[in-house]
Design a protein around this motif. Structure first.
Motif, PDB file in Angstrom:
ATOM      1  N   ARG A 167      13.940  -3.078  -7.604  1.00  0.00           N
ATOM      2  CA  ARG A 167      13.333  -3.546  -6.361  1.00  0.00           C
ATOM      3  C   ARG A 167      12.865  -4.975  -6.576  1.00  0.00           C
ATOM      4  NH1 ARG A 167       7.680  -0.105  -6.697  1.00  0.00           N
ATOM      5  NH2 ARG A 167       6.550  -1.586  -8.001  1.00  0.00           N
ATOM      6  N   GLY A 168      12.350  -5.592  -5.535  1.00  0.00           N
ATOM      7  CA  GLY A 168      11.846  -6.958  -5.639  1.00  0.00           C
ATOM      8  C   GLY A 168      12.960  -7.936  -5.970  1.00  0.00           C
TER       9      GLY A 168
ATOM     10  N   PHE B  68      13.528   2.663  -6.647  1.00  0.00           N
ATOM     11  CA  PHE B  68      12.507   1.869  -5.949  1.00  0.00           C
ATOM     12  C   PHE B  68      11.102   2.142  -6.470  1.00  0.00           C
ATOM     13  CE2 PHE B  68       9.538   0.904  -2.516  1.00  0.00           C
ATOM     14  CZ  PHE B  68       9.965  -0.357  -2.119  1.00  0.00           C
ATOM     15  N   ALA B  70       8.125   3.060  -8.889  1.00  0.00           N
ATOM     16  CA  ALA B  70       7.881   2.829 -10.321  1.00  0.00           C
ATOM     17  C   ALA B  70       7.599   4.115 -11.079  1.00  0.00           C
ATOM     18  CB  ALA B  70       6.708   1.857 -10.479  1.00  0.00           C
ATOM     19  N   GLY B 336       4.118   4.998  -6.857  1.00  0.00           N
ATOM     20  CA  GLY B 336       4.043   3.717  -7.539  1.00  0.00           C
ATOM     21  C   GLY B 336       4.700   2.590  -6.779  1.00  0.00           C
ATOM     22  N   ALA B 337       4.149   2.260  -5.612  1.00  0.00           N
ATOM     23  CA  ALA B 337       4.671   1.148  -4.822  1.00  0.00           C
ATOM     24  C   ALA B 337       3.576   0.654  -3.885  1.00  0.00           C
ATOM     25  CB  ALA B 337       5.907   1.557  -4.026  1.00  0.00           C
ATOM     26  N   ARG B 354      13.512   4.311   0.587  1.00  0.00           N
ATOM     27  CA  ARG B 354      12.868   3.213  -0.132  1.00  0.00           C
ATOM     28  C   ARG B 354      11.777   2.636   0.766  1.00  0.00           C
ATOM     29  NH1 ARG B 354      16.095   0.805  -4.392  1.00  0.00           N
ATOM     30  NH2 ARG B 354      15.416  -1.297  -3.884  1.00  0.00           N
ATOM     31  N   HIS B 507       5.882  -8.056  -9.034  1.00  0.00           N
ATOM     32  CA  HIS B 507       6.190  -6.672  -9.402  1.00  0.00           C
ATOM     33  C   HIS B 507       6.271  -5.788  -8.171  1.00  0.00           C
ATOM     34  CE1 HIS B 507       5.287  -2.608 -11.102  1.00  0.00           C
ATOM     35  NE2 HIS B 507       6.084  -3.034 -12.060  1.00  0.00           N
ATOM     36  N   GLU B 508       5.468  -6.088  -7.151  1.00  0.00           N
ATOM     37  CA  GLU B 508       5.338  -5.179  -6.015  1.00  0.00           C
ATOM     38  C   GLU B 508       6.131  -5.600  -4.783  1.00  0.00           C
ATOM     39  OE1 GLU B 508       4.153  -2.293  -6.288  1.00  0.00           O
ATOM     40  OE2 GLU B 508       3.382  -2.571  -8.321  1.00  0.00           O
ATOM     41  N   SER B 509       6.723  -6.789  -4.788  1.00  0.00           N
ATOM     42  CA  SER B 509       7.580  -7.169  -3.662  1.00  0.00           C
ATOM     43  C   SER B 509       8.712  -6.153  -3.547  1.00  0.00           C
ATOM     44  CB  SER B 509       8.169  -8.566  -3.891  1.00  0.00           C
ATOM     45  OG  SER B 509       9.157  -8.834  -2.914  1.00  0.00           O
ATOM     46  N   CYS B 510       8.992  -5.719  -2.321  1.00  0.00           N
ATOM     47  CA  CYS B 510       9.994  -4.666  -2.163  1.00  0.00           C
ATOM     48  C   CYS B 510      11.399  -5.204  -2.332  1.00  0.00           C
ATOM     49  CB  CYS B 510       9.847  -3.993  -0.799  1.00  0.00           C
ATOM     50  SG  CYS B 510      10.492  -4.967   0.579  1.00  0.00           S
TER      51      CYS B 510
END
Lengths: 230, 579
Positions: A167-168, B68, B70, B336-337, B354, B507-510
């Motif tokens: 992702r990202g 997607f 974590a 975890g998102a 996702r 880290h958290e940007s989709c």
């Protein structure tokens, strides 16, 4: 409620049916708003944001997915709009190989974007997938426009062979557990190759021709071997 | 992505789970993956194939979902994962030393699994226990106030579990926590439980909406949308009650935020009562609580509370003895998102996809969960509404200011003597809050305060007298956000803190829209070099401001639109940080 709305785009008034996007209304006026991910036959997702315009909101609006509203005042080419576009293009140029994406290269030139702006940039890197006789997947050239995933799924083919890894920033297009396409639900319709804007998906024949392989050899390399019944 | 099974996977272990899922739709995907992973520790190919067949979700889509989130693993991972927070509140209080001690004790680097396959170790984003920094999770066991010497106890699972630290007055919304057994329904009733709901059920939904509008409650997750309007719009949207939803957003993940966890763990029935009130007002039969995957204790207690309320007739058909009042709640666990705290991404997660945020409009009040009308509120917002129902709007309006009515929870953390969750009337100044928290350590002075969370803004010591109100925040250029007030004394390495913030967002940007997906990465690369990989270079400031402008102005959702705000505020206050 009226079925139409009237708005101004770059100072010019236009009346359009409700639900018309800013992108389409601008095109009716002959005003060109640049796009990268947008494709007229696919669901617009507002991913690349290069079509962002000022439309009176707190932030800019993606013209491909924003409906026109009554009295809206749209600026498609103001300094803040060009500033955002230029920066997106500079960041994108530091992400993947755009050598075979002529439309994006033209935008980079048009907006004066400096492709070497971000020397710290870690590029998105991926091995080239050469796992079937029909086409190659080189995600070093993939900008994540989602077109291939969409045509493979609900927008056209309903084959659902493609989805995403990670992702990202490190999102790439992927198959189930990285399986080669021959082992997936891919039906080799070729629609993903047809809509890819950057050369990340390429017919194998074309790739081999570019490498200077003799057309006769290409025939032998890419032909399907028939399975004969014993 | 290649995952090779080192040993054969015994699918018979999964059968008793799968039978409960046959015939269900894609929206059961996350719960099923959670259950499957609890058996195997990870999600091997054969398990994902079985999940795909059971729910009739394409294999590639199952794979995309596993990739997607974590906390879903498609590579061999131990059943027990040791997680230690690496975000800013914990960093300020010695998380690095704790992480190093864990790494030495386990002999593992982040992301590694022990040779015997019994433990996996990770450094993770904020775990929402900042009042107990540094903190971690050993499997599903919470641990706080960790030190290097406490690491053996932590790993052995005997380090004491932290309880929420509640301060402030009046405790309108947090009053029960610590005074009642959070598992006992009877205890809840004995502590004014269901007083609020019974009271407002004398009124019509329209009258309650009016009460909520005069209570001036704004969304307390950070978006500040008026609750009265949201309920009114959802009530007015076309659809039967069976087609409408009440969602509690309990995906609290903003670094520095630990307010909703207090209610989820310490007073779970109040959230159920508050949602029932929302259901009565909106006319909705379906309730959902989406709680983040890193809150195992909250999840467990919520599940228990929902079950008890059902047994007691406080959820279900004709509930509370009222004919035609049907409402039920399903608790959903995230994986975890951070992005799933964004309301439309949260819907996608419940729908088994996702966690990509959707384009707005259309808004959730008409096109929410399953494209049906949905009122989605933050936990604190719902509890605030219930408080108004219990004490009355006049009493509520005695607290706070005209524009910022009632009380607010502030998450005080960082270099502060008494970190904790403070419920205070709007209007207290930042300085007063810090004084209530005992100030910084003796001999130290305040360098900066982060207000509103990672997506908030820094202020310097000269702004401490700004009042914590919506109007005060606007005037002083910081957001109230989720109520984060994180104090940094002069020992904090600001460059490192900025890098940590940028790392969180990268880290958290989709990965959906380009400005955020790429911008969070470019921002982090520059701040990483500035912080510890060569130092600043000419042009860094301009580059960071260009990235910040572009993310703020052109990103698709609130994550990207705020991913640079704290960093840009620091650059403006202290330009020397980046040059």
């Amino acid at each position: 409620m009226s079925d139409t709305v009237t708005l101004t785009i770059n100072g010019r008034s236009i009346t359009v049916p409700r639900q018309t996007t800013i992108l389409d209304a601008a095109r009716q006026l002959g005003i060109d708003i640049p796009v990268i991910c947008y494709h007229p036959h696919l669901t617009a997702n507002g991913l690349c944001r290069v079509c962002s315009v000022e439309a009176g909101g707190r932030t800019q609006a993606a013209a491909c997915v924003t409906a026109c509203a009554e009295g809206m005042v749209v600026q498609t080419d103001s300094e803040p709009v060009r500033y955002g576009r230029r920066t997106i293009l500079e960041m994108l140029a530091a992400t993947v190989n755009l050598a075979e994406a002529p439309e994006i290269l033209a935008l980079i030139a048009e907006y004066g974007a400096d492709a070497a702006r971000f020397p710290d940039a870690v590029q998105r890197e991926s091995p080239i997938h050469d796992d079937n006789p029909f086409y190659l997947r080189d995600y070093n050239q993939c900008i994540n426009c989602w077109r291939c995933v969409q045509v493979c799924a609900n927008d056209a083919q309903f084959a659902f062979a493609l989805n995403f890894d990670h992702r990202g920033y490190f999102t790439t297009i992927g198959t189930f557990m990285g399986d080669g396409l021959m082992d997936t639900t891919c039906v080799f319709c070729g629609q993903c190759v047809g809509v890819c804007p950057t050369g990340a998906l390429k017919p194998k024949r074309q790739a081999l021709l570019e490498q200077g392989v003799d057309p006769d050899d290409i025939f032998y390399q890419t032909r399907q071997k028939r399975k004969r019944k014993p | 992505m290649e995952a090779t099974s080192t040993h054969a996977i015994d699918l018979t272990l999964l059968e008793s789970v799968l039978v409960r899922y046959y015939g269900r739709s894609r929206s059961a995907l996350l719960p099923l993956l959670h259950e499957a992973q609890a058996i195997y520790g990870w999600l091997p190919r054969e398990v994902q194939e079985a999940v795909s067949r059971t729910l009739r979700v394409p294999l590639a889509d199952v794979h995309g979902v596993v990739e997607f989130y974590a906390m879903f693993y498609n590579e061999p991972t131990a059943r027990r994962v040791v997680r230690v927070c690496e975000d800013i509140a914990c960093t300020l209080r010695g998380a690095d030393a704790v992480a190093q001690a864990i790494e030495a004790e386990l002999g593992l680097q982040p992301g590694e699994t022990s040779a015997d396959g019994r433990v996996t170790y990770e450094r993770v984003p904020c775990l929402g226990m900042c009042e107990h920094a540094p903190n971690g999770l050993n499997g599903t066991r919470l641990a706080g106030d960790l030190t290097a010497t406490a690491v053996p106890d932590f790993l052995a699972g005997v380090h004491p579990e932290p309880e929420p630290k509640i301060y402030g007055t009046p405790l309108l919304k947090l009053g029960r926590i610590g005074k009642m057994d959070p598992l006992s329904f009877k205890d809840y009733l004995a502590h004014d439980g269901y007083v609020g709901l019974r009271r407002v059920m004398q009124y019509t939904p329209e009258q309650i909406i009016q009460i909520m509008e005069s209570s001036a409650i704004l969304g307390r997750g950070g978006a500040m949308f008026p609750i009265g309007l949201k309920w009114k719009f959802t009530r007015g949207a076309p659809g039967t009650p069976a087609e409408k939803h009440i969602v509690a957003n309990a995906d609290e993940s903003e670094p520095g935020t630990f307010k909703d966890r207090a209610i989820l763990e310490g007073d779970p029935y109040s959230l159920i009562e508050a949602m029932s009130m929302a259901a009565y007002v909106v006319g909705a039969e379906n309730g959902w609580i989406f709680v983040r995957g890193e809150y195992p204790r909250a999840y467990e207690r919520l599940c228990h509370a929902v079950q008890r309320a059902q047994e007691e007739g406080y959820l279900g058909r004709n509930m509370l003895g009222r004919q035609g009042f049907h409402f039920n709640i399903e608790v959903r666990l995230g994986a975890g998102a951070y992005i799933c705290g964004e309301e439309t991404a949260l819907f996608e997660a419940i729908e088994g996809k996702r966690g990509f945020p959707r384009i707005k409009p259309p808004f959730p009040t008409t096109n929410g969960l399953f494209q049906q009308p949905t009122a989605i509120n933050n936990v604190e917002t719902l509890v605030a509404a219930l408080t108004v129902a219990r004490i009355g709007v006049d009493e509520w309006l005695r607290f706070g200011t005209d524009e910022s009515a009632g009380t607010k929870w502030f998450c005080l953390s960082g270099h502060i003597q008494r970190p904790g969750l403070y419920e205070l009337p709007f209007g207290v100044s930042i300085r007063e809050l810090i004084q209530m928290g005992g100030g910084v350590r003796p001999g130290k002075h305040i360098q900066a305060v982060l207000i509103g969370g990672a997506a908030g803004a820094f202020i310097g010591p000269e702004q401490l007298d700004a009042p914590l109100t919506y109007e005060g925040a606007r005037q002083h250029g910081f957001p109230i956000g989720s109520g984060v007030v994180m104090v940094l004394d002069e020992t904090a390495d600001m460059r490192r803190i900025l890098y940590k913030l940028s790392h969180f967002f990268a880290h958290e940007s989709c990965g959906k829209c380009f400005p955020c997906q790429i911008g969070t990465q470019r921002q982090m690369e520059i701040l990483q070099r500035i912080s510890h990989d060569g130092g600043p270079r000419p042009g860094d400031r301009a580059a960071l401001m260009d990235i910040g402008f572009t993310m703020t102005q052109t990103s698709l959702c609130g994550l990207g639109q705020t991913a640079a705000s704290a960093i840009m505020s620091a650059i403006q206050l202290w330009p020397e940080l980046v040059g």
